[in-house]
Motif scaffolding. Structure first.
Motif, PDB file in Angstrom:
ATOM      1  N   ILE A   1       1.316   1.871 -12.141  1.00 49.24           N
ATOM      2  CA  ILE A   1       1.506   1.391 -10.768  1.00 49.24           C
ATOM      3  C   ILE A   1       1.525  -0.136 -10.744  1.00 49.24           C
ATOM      4  O   ILE A   1       2.361  -0.752 -10.073  1.00 49.24           O
ATOM      5  N   ALA A   2       0.622  -0.749 -11.493  1.00 49.10           N
ATOM      6  CA  ALA A   2       0.542  -2.211 -11.519  1.00 49.10           C
ATOM      7  C   ALA A   2       1.851  -2.826 -12.014  1.00 49.10           C
ATOM      8  O   ALA A   2       2.350  -3.802 -11.441  1.00 49.10           O
ATOM      9  N   ARG A   3       2.422  -2.230 -13.081  1.00 56.02           N
ATOM     10  CA  ARG A   3       3.686  -2.759 -13.615  1.00 56.02           C
ATOM     11  C   ARG A   3       4.812  -2.602 -12.599  1.00 56.02           C
ATOM     12  O   ARG A   3       5.652  -3.496 -12.442  1.00 56.02           O
ATOM     13  N   GLU A   4       4.859  -1.450 -11.915  1.00 53.61           N
ATOM     14  CA  GLU A   4       5.942  -1.208 -10.948  1.00 53.61           C
ATOM     15  C   GLU A   4       5.840  -2.134  -9.736  1.00 53.61           C
ATOM     16  O   GLU A   4       6.846  -2.684  -9.272  1.00 53.61           O
ATOM     17  N   ILE A   5       4.618  -2.294  -9.213  1.00 50.54           N
ATOM     18  CA  ILE A   5       4.437  -3.078  -7.996  1.00 50.54           C
ATOM     19  C   ILE A   5       4.435  -4.574  -8.280  1.00 50.54           C
ATOM     20  O   ILE A   5       4.764  -5.389  -7.422  1.00 50.54           O
ATOM     21  N   GLY A   6       4.043  -4.942  -9.496  1.00 49.43           N
ATOM     22  CA  GLY A   6       3.976  -6.353  -9.846  1.00 49.43           C
ATOM     23  C   GLY A   6       2.655  -6.999  -9.491  1.00 49.43           C
ATOM     24  O   GLY A   6       2.611  -8.175  -9.101  1.00 49.43           O
ATOM     25  N   VAL A   7       1.565  -6.216  -9.581  1.00 47.67           N
ATOM     26  CA  VAL A   7       0.222  -6.748  -9.354  1.00 47.67           C
ATOM     27  C   VAL A   7      -0.636  -6.384 -10.559  1.00 47.67           C
ATOM     28  O   VAL A   7      -0.196  -5.675 -11.456  1.00 47.67           O
ATOM     29  N   THR A   8      -1.864  -6.860 -10.573  1.00 51.42           N
ATOM     30  CA  THR A   8      -2.780  -6.509 -11.654  1.00 51.42           C
ATOM     31  C   THR A   8      -3.371  -5.122 -11.411  1.00 51.42           C
ATOM     32  O   THR A   8      -3.311  -4.583 -10.295  1.00 51.42           O
ATOM     33  N   THR A   9      -3.961  -4.545 -12.453  1.00 49.12           N
ATOM     34  CA  THR A   9      -4.638  -3.261 -12.277  1.00 49.12           C
ATOM     35  C   THR A   9      -5.807  -3.397 -11.304  1.00 49.12           C
ATOM     36  O   THR A   9      -6.080  -2.475 -10.525  1.00 49.12           O
ATOM     37  N   ASP A  10      -6.491  -4.549 -11.323  1.00 49.35           N
ATOM     38  CA  ASP A  10      -7.570  -4.779 -10.357  1.00 49.35           C
ATOM     39  C   ASP A  10      -7.028  -4.800  -8.934  1.00 49.35           C
ATOM     40  O   ASP A  10      -7.687  -4.323  -7.999  1.00 49.35           O
ATOM     41  N   GLY A  11      -5.815  -5.334  -8.783  1.00 53.45           N
ATOM     42  CA  GLY A  11      -5.199  -5.350  -7.459  1.00 53.45           C
ATOM     43  C   GLY A  11      -4.890  -3.949  -6.968  1.00 53.45           C
ATOM     44  O   GLY A  11      -5.092  -3.626  -5.792  1.00 53.45           O
ATOM     45  N   VAL A  12      -4.387  -3.088  -7.874  1.00 51.67           N
ATOM     46  CA  VAL A  12      -4.118  -1.702  -7.508  1.00 51.67           C
ATOM     47  C   VAL A  12      -5.411  -1.008  -7.093  1.00 51.67           C
ATOM     48  O   VAL A  12      -5.474  -0.325  -6.058  1.00 51.67           O
ATOM     49  N   ASN A  13      -6.453  -1.177  -7.909  1.00 52.04           N
ATOM     50  CA  ASN A  13      -7.738  -0.550  -7.592  1.00 52.04           C
ATOM     51  C   ASN A  13      -8.309  -1.062  -6.270  1.00 52.04           C
ATOM     52  O   ASN A  13      -8.931  -0.299  -5.514  1.00 52.04           O
ATOM     53  N   TYR A  14      -8.095  -2.327  -5.987  1.00 56.90           N
ATOM     54  CA  TYR A  14      -8.574  -2.904  -4.723  1.00 56.90           C
ATOM     55  C   TYR A  14      -7.896  -2.207  -3.537  1.00 56.90           C
ATOM     56  O   TYR A  14      -8.569  -1.800  -2.577  1.00 56.90           O
ATOM     57  N   HIS A  15      -6.563  -2.071  -3.593  1.00 59.73           N
ATOM     58  CA  HIS A  15      -5.834  -1.431  -2.488  1.00 59.73           C
ATOM     59  C   HIS A  15      -6.240   0.037  -2.338  1.00 59.73           C
ATOM     60  O   HIS A  15      -6.433   0.521  -1.213  1.00 59.73           O
ATOM     61  N   LEU A  16      -6.379   0.749  -3.451  1.00 61.95           N
ATOM     62  CA  LEU A  16      -6.769   2.159  -3.382  1.00 61.95           C
ATOM     63  C   LEU A  16      -8.173   2.315  -2.825  1.00 61.95           C
ATOM     64  O   LEU A  16      -8.443   3.214  -2.016  1.00 61.95           O
ATOM     65  N   ALA A  17      -9.082   1.452  -3.252  1.00 65.32           N
ATOM     66  CA  ALA A  17     -10.458   1.523  -2.756  1.00 65.32           C
ATOM     67  C   ALA A  17     -10.514   1.212  -1.257  1.00 65.32           C
ATOM     68  O   ALA A  17     -11.260   1.864  -0.499  1.00 65.32           O
ATOM     69  N   ARG A  18      -9.720   0.238  -0.817  1.00 63.43           N
ATOM     70  CA  ARG A  18      -9.715  -0.109   0.604  1.00 63.43           C
ATOM     71  C   ARG A  18      -9.149   1.036   1.446  1.00 63.43           C
ATOM     72  O   ARG A  18      -9.678   1.351   2.515  1.00 63.43           O
TER      73      ARG A  18
ATOM     74  N   GLU B   1       0.827  -1.200   0.000  1.00 69.95           N
ATOM     75  CA  GLU B   1       0.000   0.000   0.000  1.00 69.95           C
ATOM     76  C   GLU B   1       0.867   1.259   0.000  1.00 69.95           C
ATOM     77  O   GLU B   1       0.559   2.238  -0.691  1.00 69.95           O
ATOM     78  N   ALA B   2       1.954   1.243   0.770  1.00 71.24           N
ATOM     79  CA  ALA B   2       2.842   2.406   0.813  1.00 71.24           C
ATOM     80  C   ALA B   2       3.475   2.666  -0.554  1.00 71.24           C
ATOM     81  O   ALA B   2       3.590   3.813  -0.997  1.00 71.24           O
ATOM     82  N   ARG B   3       3.880   1.607  -1.246  1.00 71.92           N
ATOM     83  CA  ARG B   3       4.474   1.766  -2.573  1.00 71.92           C
ATOM     84  C   ARG B   3       3.440   2.265  -3.575  1.00 71.92           C
ATOM     85  O   ARG B   3       3.748   3.082  -4.449  1.00 71.92           O
ATOM     86  N   ILE B   4       2.209   1.787  -3.458  1.00 70.28           N
ATOM     87  CA  ILE B   4       1.138   2.253  -4.351  1.00 70.28           C
ATOM     88  C   ILE B   4       0.866   3.736  -4.121  1.00 70.28           C
ATOM     89  O   ILE B   4       0.712   4.516  -5.072  1.00 70.28           O
ATOM     90  N   LEU B   5       0.835   4.162  -2.863  1.00 66.93           N
ATOM     91  CA  LEU B   5       0.599   5.572  -2.552  1.00 66.93           C
ATOM     92  C   LEU B   5       1.728   6.451  -3.084  1.00 66.93           C
ATOM     93  O   LEU B   5       1.492   7.545  -3.598  1.00 66.93           O
ATOM     94  N   ALA B   6       2.966   5.984  -2.968  1.00 66.81           N
ATOM     95  CA  ALA B   6       4.098   6.755  -3.496  1.00 66.81           C
ATOM     96  C   ALA B   6       4.004   6.902  -5.009  1.00 66.81           C
ATOM     97  O   ALA B   6       4.256   7.977  -5.564  1.00 66.81           O
ATOM     98  N   ALA B   7       3.628   5.826  -5.692  1.00 64.64           N
ATOM     99  CA  ALA B   7       3.476   5.889  -7.148  1.00 64.64           C
ATOM    100  C   ALA B   7       2.317   6.807  -7.529  1.00 64.64           C
ATOM    101  O   ALA B   7       2.396   7.567  -8.498  1.00 64.64           O
TER     102      ALA B   7
END
Length: 224
Positions: A170-187, A154-160
């Motif tokens: 963000i998904a490419r940098e963190i190594g997750v799917t775009t749905d995964g990024v959206n899930y963390h941001l929504a949470r 979550e911290a890395r996603i927020l920095a990106a």
């Protein structure tokens, strides 16, 4: 740069270098955690960065063309007189102005707005470059920042997100799917009770999740 009337730049033409650097400067300003605005001398807002808009729970575009004094109250009657005199004498300097405002949480705040007069030539009517710093209540110690618990991902996603990266980037940098990024941001949005990604980034700075003096943005703690 060659253009056709009503059609924008001619395909294949090169953009003016000044336009390129202006756009880069605007993108950089947009990710500075200090609230910043640029106004006409009469007070009409031309540009605000995300931090300034987040003070009021809005997006930057929602403040454009409105009057800066719709959002801030001057603490004395001399500020406008001082600025008017500075323009008359072609001075280009910075002037502090005490202000108060009501941010998105509804509790009135007080602070100082630094007003810089900027123009290409002394003869031009200047624009106002405004930067805002909140003051702590007199005689009181600063309240401790609310503790923000985030995972390393979550911290890395927020920095990106603070860098302005898209969800796909963000998904490419963190190594997750775009749905995964959206899930963390929504949470995080639900947990911190903020309305959008802009406010999410502002909250990450306010709670110490992101290092306040680092560029590019990065998590403040090695464990995040």
């Amino acid at each position: 740069m060659r253009t056709t009337e009503g059609c924008g730049p001619v395909p294949g033409s090169r953009p003016d270098a000044a336009v390129i650097w202006r756009n880069r400067a605007l993108r950089l300003m947009d990710h500075v955690p200090l609230p910043i605005a640029v106004c006409q001398f009469g007070g009409r807002i031309l540009i605000v960065n995300r931090a300034m808009a987040a003070e009021f729970g809005l997006l930057p575009g929602q403040l454009r063309n409105r009057r800066i004094l719709e959002f801030f109250t001057l603490g004395d009657n001399t500020t406008l007189q001082t600025l008017t005199e500075a323009v008359r004498l072609h001075r280009r300097s910075q002037y502090p102005a005490p202000v108060s405002w009501t941010p998105v949480d509804g509790r009135e705040r007080h602070g100082e707005m630094t007003v810089a007069l900027v123009s290409d030539t002394p003869e031009q009517t200047p624009s106002l470059l405004l930067s805002l710093r909140a003051a702590e209540p007199r005689g009181e110690a600063p309240p401790p920042a609310p503790r923000a618990e985030v995972s390393p991902v979550e911290a890395r996603i927020l920095a990106a997100a603070a860098r302005g990266d898209t969800t796909a980037q963000i998904a490419r940098e963190i190594g997750v799917t775009t749905d995964g990024v959206n899930y963390h941001l929504a949470r995080l949005t639900r947990r911190w009770r903020v309305p959008n990604r802009t406010a999410l980034v502002a909250r990450a700075y306010a709670t110490g999740v992101l290092a306040p003096d680092a560029w590019p943005p990065r998590p403040a703690r090695s464990s995040s």
